[in-house]
Scaffold this motif. Sequence first.
Motif, PDB file in Angstrom:
ATOM      1  N   LEU A  72       0.823  -1.208   0.000  1.00  0.00           N
ATOM      2  CA  LEU A  72       0.000   0.000   0.000  1.00  0.00           C
ATOM      3  C   LEU A  72       0.857   1.258   0.000  1.00  0.00           C
ATOM      4  CD1 LEU A  72      -2.820  -1.078   2.464  1.00  0.00           C
ATOM      5  CD2 LEU A  72      -2.966  -0.836  -0.015  1.00  0.00           C
ATOM      6  N   LYS A  73       1.969   1.215   0.699  1.00  0.00           N
ATOM      7  CA  LYS A  73       2.874   2.371   0.666  1.00  0.00           C
ATOM      8  C   LYS A  73       3.437   2.571  -0.729  1.00  0.00           C
ATOM      9  CE  LYS A  73       4.301   2.573   5.484  1.00  0.00           C
ATOM     10  NZ  LYS A  73       5.409   2.430   6.439  1.00  0.00           N
ATOM     11  N   ALA A  74       3.709   1.476  -1.422  1.00  0.00           N
ATOM     12  CA  ALA A  74       4.193   1.584  -2.796  1.00  0.00           C
ATOM     13  C   ALA A  74       3.123   2.222  -3.673  1.00  0.00           C
ATOM     14  CB  ALA A  74       4.593   0.213  -3.318  1.00  0.00           C
ATOM     15  N   MET A  75       1.861   1.864  -3.445  1.00  0.00           N
ATOM     16  CA  MET A  75       0.773   2.487  -4.199  1.00  0.00           C
ATOM     17  C   MET A  75       0.698   3.977  -3.892  1.00  0.00           C
ATOM     18  SD  MET A  75      -0.526   0.219  -6.098  1.00  0.00           S
ATOM     19  CE  MET A  75      -2.169   0.706  -6.553  1.00  0.00           C
ATOM     20  N   ASP A  76       0.939   4.363  -2.631  1.00  0.00           N
ATOM     21  CA  ASP A  76       0.948   5.786  -2.284  1.00  0.00           C
ATOM     22  C   ASP A  76       2.065   6.512  -3.027  1.00  0.00           C
ATOM     23  OD1 ASP A  76      -1.178   5.403  -0.613  1.00  0.00           O
ATOM     24  OD2 ASP A  76       0.036   5.280   1.224  1.00  0.00           O
ATOM     25  N   ARG A  77       3.225   5.855  -3.140  1.00  0.00           N
ATOM     26  CA  ARG A  77       4.330   6.468  -3.868  1.00  0.00           C
ATOM     27  C   ARG A  77       3.973   6.641  -5.344  1.00  0.00           C
ATOM     28  NH1 ARG A  77       8.509   2.486  -2.721  1.00  0.00           N
ATOM     29  NH2 ARG A  77       7.795   1.988  -0.652  1.00  0.00           N
ATOM     30  N   MET A  78       3.286   5.630  -5.902  1.00  0.00           N
ATOM     31  CA  MET A  78       2.886   5.738  -7.302  1.00  0.00           C
ATOM     32  C   MET A  78       1.857   6.852  -7.486  1.00  0.00           C
ATOM     33  SD  MET A  78       2.782   1.972  -8.990  1.00  0.00           S
ATOM     34  CE  MET A  78       1.911   1.102  -7.716  1.00  0.00           C
ATOM     35  N   ALA A  79       0.945   6.990  -6.539  1.00  0.00           N
ATOM     36  CA  ALA A  79      -0.056   8.059  -6.637  1.00  0.00           C
ATOM     37  C   ALA A  79       0.622   9.425  -6.545  1.00  0.00           C
ATOM     38  CB  ALA A  79      -1.095   7.897  -5.529  1.00  0.00           C
ATOM     39  N   ALA A  80       1.610   9.555  -5.669  1.00  0.00           N
ATOM     40  CA  ALA A  80       2.326  10.827  -5.556  1.00  0.00           C
ATOM     41  C   ALA A  80       3.111  11.109  -6.834  1.00  0.00           C
ATOM     42  CB  ALA A  80       3.258  10.791  -4.348  1.00  0.00           C
ATOM     43  N   LYS A  81       3.728  10.064  -7.394  1.00  0.00           N
ATOM     44  CA  LYS A  81       4.472  10.235  -8.645  1.00  0.00           C
ATOM     45  C   LYS A  81       3.528  10.614  -9.784  1.00  0.00           C
ATOM     46  CE  LYS A  81       8.474   9.698 -10.680  1.00  0.00           C
ATOM     47  NZ  LYS A  81       9.620  10.520 -10.357  1.00  0.00           N
ATOM     48  N   ALA A  82       2.322  10.036  -9.804  1.00  0.00           N
ATOM     49  CA  ALA A  82       1.343  10.373 -10.843  1.00  0.00           C
ATOM     50  C   ALA A  82       0.929  11.832 -10.732  1.00  0.00           C
ATOM     51  CB  ALA A  82       0.136   9.453 -10.721  1.00  0.00           C
ATOM     52  N   LEU A  83       0.788  12.333  -9.526  1.00  0.00           N
ATOM     53  CA  LEU A  83       0.444  13.750  -9.368  1.00  0.00           C
ATOM     54  C   LEU A  83       1.584  14.637  -9.850  1.00  0.00           C
ATOM     55  CD1 LEU A  83      -1.378  13.751  -5.914  1.00  0.00           C
ATOM     56  CD2 LEU A  83      -2.370  14.069  -8.178  1.00  0.00           C
ATOM     57  N   GLU A  84       2.836  14.220  -9.630  1.00  0.00           N
ATOM     58  CA  GLU A  84       3.975  15.001 -10.122  1.00  0.00           C
ATOM     59  C   GLU A  84       3.979  15.048 -11.651  1.00  0.00           C
ATOM     60  OE1 GLU A  84       7.580  13.351  -8.587  1.00  0.00           O
ATOM     61  OE2 GLU A  84       7.022  13.704  -6.503  1.00  0.00           O
ATOM     62  N   LEU A  85       3.526  13.978 -12.283  1.00  0.00           N
ATOM     63  CA  LEU A  85       3.497  13.917 -13.741  1.00  0.00           C
ATOM     64  C   LEU A  85       2.189  14.464 -14.325  1.00  0.00           C
ATOM     65  CD1 LEU A  85       5.021  10.358 -14.216  1.00  0.00           C
ATOM     66  CD2 LEU A  85       6.160  12.551 -14.574  1.00  0.00           C
ATOM     67  N   ASN A  86       1.346  15.030 -13.484  1.00  0.00           N
ATOM     68  CA  ASN A  86       0.053  15.584 -13.873  1.00  0.00           C
ATOM     69  C   ASN A  86      -0.868  14.519 -14.469  1.00  0.00           C
ATOM     70  OD1 ASN A  86       0.692  18.146 -12.984  1.00  0.00           O
ATOM     71  ND2 ASN A  86       1.626  18.704 -14.944  1.00  0.00           N
ATOM     72  N   LEU A  87      -0.767  13.322 -13.995  1.00  0.00           N
ATOM     73  CA  LEU A  87      -1.679  12.259 -14.421  1.00  0.00           C
ATOM     74  C   LEU A  87      -2.845  12.240 -13.446  1.00  0.00           C
ATOM     75  CD1 LEU A  87       0.905   9.428 -15.113  1.00  0.00           C
ATOM     76  CD2 LEU A  87      -0.191  10.932 -16.778  1.00  0.00           C
ATOM     77  N   VAL A  88      -4.033  12.374 -13.983  1.00  0.00           N
ATOM     78  CA  VAL A  88      -5.222  12.399 -13.141  1.00  0.00           C
ATOM     79  C   VAL A  88      -6.235  11.399 -13.677  1.00  0.00           C
ATOM     80  CG1 VAL A  88      -4.928  14.778 -12.383  1.00  0.00           C
ATOM     81  CG2 VAL A  88      -6.201  14.287 -14.461  1.00  0.00           C
ATOM     82  N   GLU A  89      -7.156  11.003 -12.838  1.00  0.00           N
ATOM     83  CA  GLU A  89      -8.216  10.100 -13.280  1.00  0.00           C
ATOM     84  C   GLU A  89      -9.192  10.880 -14.152  1.00  0.00           C
ATOM     85  OE1 GLU A  89     -10.141   7.627 -10.436  1.00  0.00           O
ATOM     86  OE2 GLU A  89      -8.401   7.688  -9.117  1.00  0.00           O
TER      87      GLU A  89
END
Length: 124
Positions: A72-89
């Motif tokens: 789950l922490k890895a998923m949090d890191r991926m979500a934070a990285k997605a926000l840095e890349l401006n990837l949104v749902e």
Amino acid sequence: MRRATRTHRYRIALRGWLKWTPFLVMPFSVLFVETQLHVKILAKDYEISAVKRQIRACEQAIEQLEEEELKLKAMDRMAAKALELNLVEPEVNQIQVVRREAPEDSAPIARPDMALASLARPFE
């Protein structure tokens, strides 16, 4: 007179047995106490093994939960990285349904509906 001699003999026999009674009672009492102690030791060993089994089960559950936490922490890191890349749902109004019309002479299409989302692409 006969009764007096008979009771006298019983008393003498009883006194004889009473002299030897401690020698008979002591070994049996020692064996009884030792047996009781062994039974208690076995009962405690059984309880200890049951507690050890529970401890092992709890340790395995803890390990599984720690692994899940790391995932789950890895998923949090991926979500934070997605926000840095401006990837949104995609939002509801961004999803478009595209239908493909099958030619009349062909077989029916297995999956006629496909959804495409028009996402904002930060790298363009």
